[in-house]
Motif scaffolding. Sequence first.
Motif, PDB file in Angstrom:
ATOM      1  N   ASP A 108      34.380  35.662  37.168  1.00 39.94           N
ATOM      2  CA  ASP A 108      33.067  35.229  37.685  1.00 39.94           C
ATOM      3  C   ASP A 108      32.682  36.027  38.936  1.00 39.94           C
ATOM      4  N   LEU A 109      33.675  36.215  39.805  1.00 45.71           N
ATOM      5  CA  LEU A 109      33.429  36.935  41.062  1.00 45.71           C
ATOM      6  C   LEU A 109      32.963  38.366  40.771  1.00 45.71           C
ATOM      7  N   GLU A 110      33.647  39.020  39.861  1.00 55.26           N
ATOM      8  CA  GLU A 110      33.273  40.388  39.484  1.00 55.26           C
ATOM      9  C   GLU A 110      31.893  40.428  38.831  1.00 55.26           C
ATOM     10  N   ASP A 111      31.677  39.473  37.944  1.00 54.51           N
ATOM     11  CA  ASP A 111      30.400  39.374  37.248  1.00 54.51           C
ATOM     12  C   ASP A 111      29.262  39.225  38.262  1.00 54.51           C
ATOM     13  N   ASN A 112      29.448  38.321  39.207  1.00 53.68           N
ATOM     14  CA  ASN A 112      28.418  38.087  40.226  1.00 53.68           C
ATOM     15  C   ASN A 112      28.182  39.328  41.075  1.00 53.68           C
ATOM     16  N   PRO A 166      39.934  45.253  35.974  1.00 58.10           N
ATOM     17  CA  PRO A 166      39.727  45.761  34.605  1.00 58.10           C
ATOM     18  C   PRO A 166      40.583  45.071  33.548  1.00 58.10           C
ATOM     19  N   GLU A 167      41.807  44.674  33.915  1.00 61.18           N
ATOM     20  CA  GLU A 167      42.694  44.071  32.907  1.00 61.18           C
ATOM     21  C   GLU A 167      42.194  42.692  32.488  1.00 61.18           C
ATOM     22  N   LEU A 168      41.501  42.006  33.409  1.00 64.33           N
ATOM     23  CA  LEU A 168      40.974  40.682  33.073  1.00 64.33           C
ATOM     24  C   LEU A 168      39.838  40.792  32.063  1.00 64.33           C
ATOM     25  N   LEU A 169      39.188  41.942  32.061  1.00 65.68           N
ATOM     26  CA  LEU A 169      38.137  42.158  31.067  1.00 65.68           C
ATOM     27  C   LEU A 169      38.768  42.646  29.774  1.00 65.68           C
ATOM     28  N   ALA A 170      39.762  43.530  29.903  1.00 66.55           N
ATOM     29  CA  ALA A 170      40.400  44.112  28.714  1.00 66.55           C
ATOM     30  C   ALA A 170      41.122  43.064  27.877  1.00 66.55           C
ATOM     31  N   VAL A 171      41.646  42.022  28.515  1.00 73.57           N
ATOM     32  CA  VAL A 171      42.432  41.039  27.764  1.00 73.57           C
ATOM     33  C   VAL A 171      41.589  40.347  26.685  1.00 73.57           C
ATOM     34  N   ARG A 172      40.284  40.325  26.912  1.00 73.57           N
ATOM     35  CA  ARG A 172      39.402  39.644  25.954  1.00 73.57           C
ATOM     36  C   ARG A 172      39.448  40.288  24.565  1.00 73.57           C
ATOM     37  N   THR A 173      39.668  41.605  24.566  1.00 78.17           N
ATOM     38  CA  THR A 173      39.744  42.321  23.289  1.00 78.17           C
ATOM     39  C   THR A 173      40.995  41.899  22.512  1.00 78.17           C
ATOM     40  N   VAL A 220      50.388  40.744  30.395  1.00 81.02           N
ATOM     41  CA  VAL A 220      50.655  39.543  31.206  1.00 81.02           C
ATOM     42  C   VAL A 220      49.507  38.538  31.008  1.00 81.02           C
ATOM     43  N   TYR A 221      48.294  39.036  31.126  1.00 81.45           N
ATOM     44  CA  TYR A 221      47.142  38.136  30.963  1.00 81.45           C
ATOM     45  C   TYR A 221      47.095  37.566  29.552  1.00 81.45           C
ATOM     46  N   ARG A 222      47.548  38.355  28.599  1.00 82.97           N
ATOM     47  CA  ARG A 222      47.549  37.879  27.207  1.00 82.97           C
ATOM     48  C   ARG A 222      48.409  36.619  27.090  1.00 82.97           C
ATOM     49  N   GLU A 223      49.545  36.642  27.757  1.00 79.99           N
ATOM     50  CA  GLU A 223      50.419  35.452  27.747  1.00 79.99           C
ATOM     51  C   GLU A 223      49.686  34.250  28.334  1.00 79.99           C
ATOM     52  N   VAL A 224      49.005  34.487  29.450  1.00 80.68           N
ATOM     53  CA  VAL A 224      48.274  33.394  30.117  1.00 80.68           C
ATOM     54  C   VAL A 224      47.193  32.841  29.199  1.00 80.68           C
ATOM     55  N   TYR A 225      46.419  33.734  28.597  1.00 81.02           N
ATOM     56  CA  TYR A 225      45.271  33.309  27.784  1.00 81.02           C
ATOM     57  C   TYR A 225      45.681  32.752  26.427  1.00 81.02           C
ATOM     58  N   GLU A 226      46.900  33.083  25.991  1.00 76.67           N
ATOM     59  CA  GLU A 226      47.307  32.572  24.681  1.00 76.67           C
ATOM     60  C   GLU A 226      48.091  31.260  24.774  1.00 76.67           C
ATOM     61  N   ASP A 227      48.487  30.892  25.984  1.00 75.61           N
ATOM     62  CA  ASP A 227      49.077  29.554  26.154  1.00 75.61           C
ATOM     63  C   ASP A 227      48.501  28.947  27.428  1.00 75.61           C
ATOM     64  N   THR A 228      47.236  28.584  27.329  1.00 78.44           N
ATOM     65  CA  THR A 228      46.513  28.115  28.519  1.00 78.44           C
ATOM     66  C   THR A 228      47.122  26.832  29.082  1.00 78.44           C
ATOM     67  N   LEU A 270      46.684  29.347  36.466  1.00 80.92           N
ATOM     68  CA  LEU A 270      46.488  30.802  36.465  1.00 80.92           C
ATOM     69  C   LEU A 270      45.304  31.192  35.574  1.00 80.92           C
ATOM     70  N   TYR A 271      45.230  30.506  34.449  1.00 82.01           N
ATOM     71  CA  TYR A 271      44.127  30.730  33.504  1.00 82.01           C
ATOM     72  C   TYR A 271      42.783  30.487  34.202  1.00 82.01           C
ATOM     73  N   GLU A 272      42.726  29.372  34.935  1.00 83.00           N
ATOM     74  CA  GLU A 272      41.520  29.013  35.684  1.00 83.00           C
ATOM     75  C   GLU A 272      41.221  30.081  36.745  1.00 83.00           C
ATOM     76  N   ALA A 273      42.277  30.505  37.435  1.00 80.80           N
ATOM     77  CA  ALA A 273      42.109  31.512  38.495  1.00 80.80           C
ATOM     78  C   ALA A 273      41.601  32.830  37.907  1.00 80.80           C
ATOM     79  N   CYS A 274      42.118  33.220  36.761  1.00 81.29           N
ATOM     80  CA  CYS A 274      41.665  34.455  36.103  1.00 81.29           C
ATOM     81  C   CYS A 274      40.167  34.388  35.824  1.00 81.29           C
TER      82      CYS A 274
END
Length: 286
Positions: free
Chosen positions: A228-232, A273-280, A205-213, A219-223
């Motif tokens: 950022d929240l997790e990182d912080n 975790p999926e928001l991090l995994a999508v980067r791969t 699902v995230y792949r779709e979002v990130y591949e057609d921003t 949604l892309y912005e929200a992701c």
Amino acid sequence: MSVEKNTRSIEAGIETDFRDKMSYGGYLALDELLSAQHPVSAPEHHDELLFIIQHQTSELWLKLVLHELRMVRSSLQRDDLRMAMKGVARIKHIQRSLTEQWSVLATLTPTEYAQFRGDLGSSSGFQSYQYRAVEFLLGNKNAGMIKVFAADPVAQELLGGLLAETSIYDEFIRLLARRGFAVPVDLLSRDVSQAHVFSPGLVQVYREVYEDTGAHWDLYEACEELVDLEDNFQLWRFRHMKTVMRTIGMKTGTGGSSGVGFLQRALELTFFPELLAVRTEIGAAQ
Ligand code: HEM
Ligand SMILES: N[C@@H](CC(=O)c1ccccc1NC=O)C(=O)O
């Protein structure tokens, strides 16, 4: 204004009589707030006040984080992504402030801390119910964590309630489903009292979002805001662990844990975790 005397005169309009008017201290309950520091070392150790205030200010900020997270969750439920992101933006600033604050406590040397650590008994940050509530609201549920609050009905009720409710991540995932994305159905009917576990279908699902921003900009912005929240949050955990290391080394914790090792294992936990995994996946062949 008397420049020679380097003194500012008080203007005629400035309020000075607060017998029947609201004052600063009254509004902010400063009498209560500033009389809530009770060092236990005897004779009182100079640095215990730093230790207490560092924790109290952290708890105050955590109170606001919880308040904002609840607003974020209800905004997501109403499909109001803009309001939700306004809350996340505020939380991110609070997190930065909380993380930055570790440098103040780092001025407490191991020698100084050892002089009053024994007086802290078995009290520990592990017993911070607001910290646990934040973890729960972000989706890292863990019923076992409520055990330490057996003697605190207020904390138990708060955490028991949050355990049974959705996290902000559950709500974000539901919003994605309402927007028409192919969210795995098991995620929509999951037992929300359990920690969220990795879902490969959600990565797609995230792949779709990130591949057609362009098509999914909000949604892309929200992701990215959630990342950022997790990182912080992880940066706070890391600074905590490093501060603990320089202050008590490899001693066991007052709360009964192994200490640094236990805190290091928290760095392996993840909220989204999926928001991090999508980067791969981004840019990779279908
Ligand atoms: C010199 C300062 C500090 C030391 C040496 C220290 C040490 C520790 C240790 C050893 C633990 C593991 C539990 C245990 O066995 O006690 C812990 C947990 C914790 N501490 Fe601290 N801490 C310090 C300051 C703080 C501050 C300022 C906060 C802010 C609220 C805090 C919040 C927490 C929280 C929330 C946990 C639970 C973490 C988790 O479950 O992953 N600590 N701390
Ligand atoms: N767990 C700490 C003690 C400690 O830091 C602490 C004690 C009482 C209230 C809050 C604390 N902060 C974080 O764990 C230690 O083992 O030294």
